[in-house]
Design a protein around this motif. Sequence first.
Motif, PDB file in Angstrom:
ATOM      1  N   CYS A 355       9.469 -11.025  -0.840  1.00 44.12           N
ATOM      2  CA  CYS A 355       8.167 -10.831  -0.211  1.00 44.12           C
ATOM      3  C   CYS A 355       7.042 -11.000  -1.231  1.00 44.12           C
ATOM      4  CB  CYS A 355       8.086  -9.461   0.459  1.00 44.12           C
ATOM      5  SG  CYS A 355       7.937  -8.077  -0.694  1.00 44.12           S
ATOM      6  N   ILE A 356       5.827 -11.034  -0.739  1.00 46.36           N
ATOM      7  CA  ILE A 356       4.624 -11.165  -1.565  1.00 46.36           C
ATOM      8  C   ILE A 356       3.778  -9.922  -1.337  1.00 46.36           C
ATOM      9  CG2 ILE A 356       2.548 -12.539  -2.012  1.00 46.36           C
ATOM     10  CD1 ILE A 356       4.142 -14.909  -0.656  1.00 46.36           C
ATOM     11  N   LEU A 357       3.364  -9.270  -2.414  1.00 45.78           N
ATOM     12  CA  LEU A 357       2.581  -8.045  -2.334  1.00 45.78           C
ATOM     13  C   LEU A 357       1.193  -8.322  -2.900  1.00 45.78           C
ATOM     14  CD1 LEU A 357       2.573  -5.003  -1.668  1.00 45.78           C
ATOM     15  CD2 LEU A 357       3.437  -4.581  -3.975  1.00 45.78           C
ATOM     16  N   VAL A 358       0.177  -8.265  -2.043  1.00 50.19           N
ATOM     17  CA  VAL A 358      -1.208  -8.459  -2.453  1.00 50.19           C
ATOM     18  C   VAL A 358      -1.852  -7.081  -2.556  1.00 50.19           C
ATOM     19  CG1 VAL A 358      -3.410  -9.538  -1.884  1.00 50.19           C
ATOM     20  CG2 VAL A 358      -1.271 -10.686  -1.275  1.00 50.19           C
ATOM     21  N   ASP A 359      -2.391  -6.766  -3.725  1.00 48.72           N
ATOM     22  CA  ASP A 359      -2.844  -5.394  -3.980  1.00 48.72           C
ATOM     23  C   ASP A 359      -4.353  -5.328  -4.182  1.00 48.72           C
ATOM     24  OD1 ASP A 359      -2.988  -2.702  -4.620  1.00 48.72           O
ATOM     25  OD2 ASP A 359      -2.454  -3.017  -6.715  1.00 48.72           O
ATOM     26  N   GLU A 360      -5.029  -4.618  -3.286  1.00 47.04           N
ATOM     27  CA  GLU A 360      -6.418  -4.237  -3.480  1.00 47.04           C
ATOM     28  C   GLU A 360      -6.573  -2.784  -3.025  1.00 47.04           C
ATOM     29  OE1 GLU A 360     -10.936  -6.000  -2.845  1.00 47.04           O
ATOM     30  OE2 GLU A 360      -9.432  -6.390  -1.314  1.00 47.04           O
ATOM     31  N   SER A 361      -5.563  -1.993  -3.381  1.00 47.96           N
ATOM     32  CA  SER A 361      -5.568  -0.601  -2.937  1.00 47.96           C
ATOM     33  C   SER A 361      -6.394   0.285  -3.840  1.00 47.96           C
ATOM     34  CB  SER A 361      -4.138  -0.071  -2.853  1.00 47.96           C
ATOM     35  OG  SER A 361      -3.439  -0.311  -4.056  1.00 47.96           O
ATOM     36  N   LEU A 362      -6.842  -0.252  -4.979  1.00 49.68           N
ATOM     37  CA  LEU A 362      -7.762   0.427  -5.876  1.00 49.68           C
ATOM     38  C   LEU A 362      -7.246   1.808  -6.251  1.00 49.68           C
ATOM     39  CD1 LEU A 362     -11.163  -0.731  -4.339  1.00 49.68           C
ATOM     40  CD2 LEU A 362      -9.867  -1.754  -6.197  1.00 49.68           C
ATOM     41  N   THR A 363      -7.794   2.875  -5.706  1.00 48.14           N
ATOM     42  CA  THR A 363      -7.437   4.224  -6.120  1.00 48.14           C
ATOM     43  C   THR A 363      -5.950   4.489  -5.951  1.00 48.14           C
ATOM     44  OG1 THR A 363      -9.605   4.875  -5.285  1.00 48.14           O
ATOM     45  CG2 THR A 363      -8.105   6.637  -5.901  1.00 48.14           C
ATOM     46  N   THR A 364      -5.384   4.170  -4.793  1.00 48.15           N
ATOM     47  CA  THR A 364      -3.982   4.456  -4.517  1.00 48.15           C
ATOM     48  C   THR A 364      -3.061   3.587  -5.359  1.00 48.15           C
ATOM     49  OG1 THR A 364      -4.601   5.015  -2.252  1.00 48.15           O
ATOM     50  CG2 THR A 364      -2.266   4.665  -2.680  1.00 48.15           C
ATOM     51  N   GLY A 365      -3.358   2.308  -5.452  1.00 45.16           N
ATOM     52  CA  GLY A 365      -2.470   1.378  -6.133  1.00 45.16           C
ATOM     53  C   GLY A 365      -2.359   1.593  -7.623  1.00 45.16           C
ATOM     54  N   ARG A 366      -3.373   2.189  -8.234  1.00 43.78           N
ATOM     55  CA  ARG A 366      -3.310   2.417  -9.677  1.00 43.78           C
ATOM     56  C   ARG A 366      -2.095   3.248 -10.053  1.00 43.78           C
ATOM     57  NH1 ARG A 366      -9.495   3.919 -11.592  1.00 43.78           N
ATOM     58  NH2 ARG A 366     -10.453   1.949 -10.953  1.00 43.78           N
ATOM     59  N   GLU A 367      -1.718   4.157  -9.183  1.00 45.85           N
ATOM     60  CA  GLU A 367      -0.622   5.060  -9.501  1.00 45.85           C
ATOM     61  C   GLU A 367       0.714   4.580  -8.947  1.00 45.85           C
ATOM     62  OE1 GLU A 367      -1.592   9.352  -9.304  1.00 45.85           O
ATOM     63  OE2 GLU A 367      -3.462   8.705  -8.378  1.00 45.85           O
ATOM     64  N   THR A 368       0.696   3.740  -7.918  1.00 40.76           N
ATOM     65  CA  THR A 368       1.954   3.374  -7.274  1.00 40.76           C
ATOM     66  C   THR A 368       2.637   2.161  -7.880  1.00 40.76           C
ATOM     67  OG1 THR A 368       0.785   2.031  -5.630  1.00 40.76           O
ATOM     68  CG2 THR A 368       1.210   4.327  -5.058  1.00 40.76           C
ATOM     69  N   MET A 369       1.883   1.237  -8.473  1.00 42.82           N
ATOM     70  CA  MET A 369       2.488  -0.014  -8.906  1.00 42.82           C
ATOM     71  C   MET A 369       3.539   0.192  -9.993  1.00 42.82           C
ATOM     72  SD  MET A 369       1.640  -2.655  -7.147  1.00 42.82           S
ATOM     73  CE  MET A 369       1.927  -1.506  -5.813  1.00 42.82           C
ATOM     74  N   GLY A 370       3.302   1.148 -10.886  1.00 40.01           N
ATOM     75  CA  GLY A 370       4.279   1.388 -11.940  1.00 40.01           C
ATOM     76  C   GLY A 370       5.585   1.957 -11.440  1.00 40.01           C
ATOM     77  N   LEU A 371       5.597   2.446 -10.206  1.00 42.40           N
ATOM     78  CA  LEU A 371       6.793   3.070  -9.651  1.00 42.40           C
ATOM     79  C   LEU A 371       7.588   2.129  -8.754  1.00 42.40           C
ATOM     80  CD1 LEU A 371       5.178   6.514  -8.701  1.00 42.40           C
ATOM     81  CD2 LEU A 371       6.465   5.958 -10.771  1.00 42.40           C
ATOM     82  N   THR A 372       7.191   0.869  -8.669  1.00 40.75           N
ATOM     83  CA  THR A 372       7.882  -0.077  -7.793  1.00 40.75           C
ATOM     84  C   THR A 372       8.555  -1.215  -8.566  1.00 40.75           C
ATOM     85  OG1 THR A 372       5.814  -1.314  -7.461  1.00 40.75           O
ATOM     86  CG2 THR A 372       6.343   0.397  -5.841  1.00 40.75           C
ATOM     87  N   VAL A 373       8.662  -1.091  -9.882  1.00 42.13           N
ATOM     88  CA  VAL A 373       9.225  -2.196 -10.667  1.00 42.13           C
ATOM     89  C   VAL A 373      10.704  -2.421 -10.360  1.00 42.13           C
ATOM     90  CG1 VAL A 373       7.571  -2.066 -12.554  1.00 42.13           C
ATOM     91  CG2 VAL A 373       9.629  -0.634 -12.618  1.00 42.13           C
TER      92      VAL A 373
END
Length: 515
Positions: A355-373
């Motif tokens: 899949c393709i993940l496009v991220d503009e979640s700003l506040t939320t995404g700052r903390e979640t991206m490191g947990l999805t590697v």
Amino acid sequence: MNGAESLVQTLTDQGVNICFANPGTSEMHFLKALENPRMRSVLCLFEGVCTGAADGYYRMKGTPASTLLHLGPGLANGLANIHNAKRASSGMVNIVGEHSAAHLKYDPPLTSDIEGLARPLSHWVRRVQSPRTVAWDVATAVARASELPGQIATLILPGDASWQEAGDHPLLPSLAPPGPRAPDPARVEHVARVLRSGEPTLIILAGQATRGRALELAGRVKAATGARLATQFFTSRIERGAGRVTLERIPYAVGQAVEYLKGFRHIVTVETTEPIAFFSYPDKPSLLKATGTSVDELAAIGEDPVAAFEMLLDALGAADTAPVLQERAPAVVPSGALGPATIAQALAAALPEGCILVDESLTTGRETMGLTVGAAPHDLINNMGGSIGYATPVATGAALACPDRRVFCMVGDGSAMYTIQSLWTQAREGLNVTTIIFANNSYAILKAEYANMGAGAPGPQALAMIDIDRPRIDWLAMAKSMGVPAVSVDSAEAFHRAMVDSTREQGPMLIEVRL
């Protein structure tokens, strides 16, 4: 064949077979020419959707799309996402309609300095002078947009050049886009000496280096030398997840970034610059590296990262070293309240392979991206230019570039309102896009930035400029009005279930995540 027909035929002959369009009166002959069966025309209800979709298309396809914009105001409406595309090195051919030459002398209401609007964000700008030069001009524009790194080419098409005869056999330039340049061997040898020193080194990757063979070779360098690999906080496209080389992410916040970087004696850049703060803050540095840290360039922007890493491995005598690849993390379905950790767990468990993940979640995404590697292998796309309202158009373009892959678009509610018209195009085209709206009913990022700037405690009027809860946006009604099925969730398990359900049906879906 008139000028408009010559234009569309030349675009398709040069490999550009999609046009994101928002036409007006001056472009009616172009609209007729879009009936060419080799050209896919996609209607967008706002020019910022056109230009953002062209950006997303290029990021996944690697070849430029075209846009059709209506005179200067139409171009102006699309400039924010042209800015983002330029920062992401995405190639794009913008066709901007214009009044006929004979009409311009009367200064009609829509007259503007189109070249003046285009130049700051375009690498190449040209005004068509004659219908017989249209094909030459278009071929040149496509060649420029196809260069590495990608370029923004803007072609202005007067109405008379569009409707007058162009001739049947236009002359075309012979313009093969140059390939990436080879890096300087002396530079590569210097970086090899840095790595052989054993001193703590961070290699920062961007551009073409964050995917494919370049990423694998970077992983070999890491395995051979102990250097760490990272990206800037925002990167145009990363291949990540299980079975791939993992890249760390330099934090966004200045204090966290300074802390992260302070332990490195050397920084090596590949298609990027040294880390800088996204904004300037009182009493905080713009350059984030520690005093005494050296910065060395392995491959400049536009140079070949594959060749750079191959040369570096040869210099290190480590060409046969195997990279360390990310293991698949257990897919744990979370339960309970929504928060950064449970949102990340739900994402990691639900994202399907490829899949393709496009991220503009700003506040939320700052903390979640490191947990999805450790999720299934996927591509991650970030906003390189910082102009919000990029995610839903980019997701639209990515879905058209890769119709067999599900696109997940994570976006804050404030950002989504800039280009929400994307939903309509997704519904009309039947695109496989799952739009995830993180609805906290405020520009939450600005609350954090208010504190970071040292502006003191916000008063009622300042808060009124940040909160967007009076009235609260009805996302389910918004999606329904544009033909997109929607669901609202307020728990981690419901969020996971909604994402999985969206992959089982063709076409778009919206998930409102109530925070």
